[in-house]
Scaffold this motif. Structure first.
Motif, PDB file in Angstrom:
ATOM      1  N   GLY A 132       0.815  -1.284   0.218  1.00  0.00           N
ATOM      2  CA  GLY A 132      -0.144  -0.078   0.019  1.00  0.00           C
ATOM      3  C   GLY A 132       0.885   1.413  -0.048  1.00  0.00           C
ATOM      4  N   GLN A 133       1.878   1.156   0.759  1.00  0.00           N
ATOM      5  CA  GLN A 133       2.475   2.389   0.789  1.00  0.00           C
ATOM      6  C   GLN A 133       3.511   2.722  -0.585  1.00  0.00           C
ATOM      7  N   MET A 134       3.948   1.494  -1.124  1.00  0.00           N
ATOM      8  CA  MET A 134       4.589   1.808  -2.503  1.00  0.00           C
ATOM      9  C   MET A 134       3.595   2.319  -3.630  1.00  0.00           C
ATOM     10  N   GLU A 135       2.330   1.828  -3.600  1.00  0.00           N
ATOM     11  CA  GLU A 135       1.105   2.216  -4.352  1.00  0.00           C
ATOM     12  C   GLU A 135       1.136   3.556  -4.194  1.00  0.00           C
ATOM     13  N   VAL A 136       1.057   4.286  -2.962  1.00  0.00           N
ATOM     14  CA  VAL A 136       0.876   5.568  -2.519  1.00  0.00           C
ATOM     15  C   VAL A 136       1.973   6.548  -3.337  1.00  0.00           C
ATOM     16  N   MET A 137       3.330   6.020  -3.022  1.00  0.00           N
ATOM     17  CA  MET A 137       4.293   6.747  -3.496  1.00  0.00           C
ATOM     18  C   MET A 137       4.407   6.760  -5.141  1.00  0.00           C
ATOM     19  N   ARG A 138       4.163   5.766  -5.788  1.00  0.00           N
ATOM     20  CA  ARG A 138       4.154   5.857  -7.157  1.00  0.00           C
ATOM     21  C   ARG A 138       3.208   6.846  -7.520  1.00  0.00           C
ATOM     22  N   TYR A 139       2.098   6.765  -6.990  1.00  0.00           N
ATOM     23  CA  TYR A 139       0.840   7.810  -7.291  1.00  0.00           C
ATOM     24  C   TYR A 139       1.415   9.253  -7.310  1.00  0.00           C
ATOM     25  N   VAL A 140       2.062   9.252  -6.335  1.00  0.00           N
ATOM     26  CA  VAL A 140       2.539  10.714  -5.968  1.00  0.00           C
ATOM     27  C   VAL A 140       3.600  11.097  -7.097  1.00  0.00           C
ATOM     28  N   VAL A 141       4.387  10.210  -7.582  1.00  0.00           N
ATOM     29  CA  VAL A 141       5.444  10.228  -8.496  1.00  0.00           C
ATOM     30  C   VAL A 141       4.920  10.424  -9.690  1.00  0.00           C
ATOM     31  N   MET A 142       3.779   9.767 -10.086  1.00  0.00           N
ATOM     32  CA  MET A 142       3.191   9.970 -11.267  1.00  0.00           C
ATOM     33  C   MET A 142       2.321  11.185 -11.597  1.00  0.00           C
ATOM     34  N   ASN A 143       1.888  11.733 -10.459  1.00  0.00           N
ATOM     35  CA  ASN A 143       1.166  12.962 -10.575  1.00  0.00           C
ATOM     36  C   ASN A 143       1.688  14.113  -9.926  1.00  0.00           C
ATOM     37  N   TYR A 144       2.629  14.038  -9.026  1.00  0.00           N
ATOM     38  CA  TYR A 144       3.081  15.275  -8.606  1.00  0.00           C
ATOM     39  C   TYR A 144       4.525  15.588  -8.705  1.00  0.00           C
ATOM     40  N   LEU A 145       5.254  14.739  -8.839  1.00  0.00           N
ATOM     41  CA  LEU A 145       6.743  14.604  -8.680  1.00  0.00           C
ATOM     42  C   LEU A 145       7.322  15.619  -9.756  1.00  0.00           C
ATOM     43  N   ARG A 146       6.924  15.981 -10.722  1.00  0.00           N
ATOM     44  CA  ARG A 146       7.528  16.795 -12.020  1.00  0.00           C
ATOM     45  C   ARG A 146       6.535  18.304 -12.145  1.00  0.00           C
ATOM     46  N   MET A 147       5.470  18.328 -11.391  1.00  0.00           N
ATOM     47  CA  MET A 147       4.677  19.165 -11.660  1.00  0.00           C
ATOM     48  C   MET A 147       5.267  20.545 -11.302  1.00  0.00           C
ATOM     49  N   PRO A 148       5.132  21.558 -12.063  1.00  0.00           N
ATOM     50  CA  PRO A 148       5.679  23.080 -11.778  1.00  0.00           C
ATOM     51  C   PRO A 148       5.275  23.528 -10.242  1.00  0.00           C
ATOM     52  N   MET A 149       6.546  23.893  -9.756  1.00  0.00           N
ATOM     53  CA  MET A 149       6.048  24.152  -8.007  1.00  0.00           C
ATOM     54  C   MET A 149       4.826  24.977  -7.949  1.00  0.00           C
ATOM     55  N   GLU A 150       4.938  26.011  -8.853  1.00  0.00           N
ATOM     56  CA  GLU A 150       3.691  27.130  -8.449  1.00  0.00           C
ATOM     57  C   GLU A 150       2.382  26.314  -8.596  1.00  0.00           C
ATOM     58  N   GLU A 151       2.117  25.500  -9.449  1.00  0.00           N
ATOM     59  CA  GLU A 151       0.905  24.772  -9.834  1.00  0.00           C
ATOM     60  C   GLU A 151       0.853  23.932  -8.504  1.00  0.00           C
ATOM     61  N   LEU A 152       1.630  23.002  -8.286  1.00  0.00           N
ATOM     62  CA  LEU A 152       1.768  22.127  -7.010  1.00  0.00           C
ATOM     63  C   LEU A 152       1.329  23.055  -5.787  1.00  0.00           C
TER      64      LEU A 152
END
Length: 208
Positions: A132-152
């Motif tokens: 479950g923790q790995m699934e959560v972290m993968r989701y964060v990587v896919m959706n937020y890791l490289r999102m522009p900081m202002e938008e994030l």
């Protein structure tokens, strides 16, 4: 002895054993930061992840983990600051990674703007995250890791329930998130993922 204390002592002995075998072990909080550093570097292998972004990745991971797993992944105690949630302990966590030979701190200057980055280094370290923790972290990587900081910050972090419910320089009420996602979807993410793993490994036959 309280169950939580017993588990911490057990994990501490496990970490000591790994060190004796020549393999440096990291706390789960440090593992999470190193995981995001590795993922951030993956395309080029050069750029380190800014500490400011790293803090946001930890926060979003803990948010989702509380919602769908019932427990945070890290041990951070978030405070509301101008640029979002923060815990000074992130400095100690990064120092832990560097001391283990698994990371490097880099300071980058752009005119008078300073950025502190973490670069993953050394051999790949074993993770001890649950499915479950790995699934959560993968989701964060896919959706937020490289999102522009202002938008994030504007669209994700600042509008999150703990941030909107807290006063400036005060602790974030992370407890408001506990099991909220589980109640919404009607199933436990961890149990579902473990069942999928057991089915894939052939340990039991699914009843279709």
């Amino acid at each position: 002895m309280p169950a939580g204390l017993a588990l911490r002592e057990m994990f501490g002995k496990f970490r000591e054993a790994l060190w004796e075998d020549g393999m440096p072990a990291l706390s789960k909080t440090a593992q999470l930061l190193r995981y995001f550093a590795q993922q951030y570097q993956a395309p080029s292998g050069v750029a380190g992840i800014p500490r400011k972004r790293l803090m946001k990745m930890a926060y979003l991971s803990d948010m989702l983990a509380l919602e769908y797993l019932g427990e945070a992944i890290t041990e951070y105690q978030y405070i509301r600051y101008t640029y979002g949630p923060y815990d000074e302990a992130i400095k100690d966590t990064i120092d832990e990674i560097v001391a283990a030979g698994m990371g490097e701190i880099r300071t980058v200057w752009d005119n008078e703007q300073r950025t502190i980055q973490l670069l993953a280094r050394g051999v790949p370290a074993p993770f001890d995250f649950t499915p479950g923790q790995m699934e959560v972290m993968r989701y964060v990587v896919m959706n937020y890791l490289r999102m522009p900081m202002e938008e994030l910050l504007r669209d994700v972090v600042y509008s999150s329930a703990p941030m909107t419910d807290a006063e400036m320089s005060k602790p974030l009420p992370m407890e408001v998130l506990r099991n909220r996602g589980t109640q919404k979807v009607g199933f436990e993410l961890e149990a579902m993922l473990r069942a999928e793993q057991e089915i894939a490994s052939g340990r039991f036959a699914a009843d279709f």
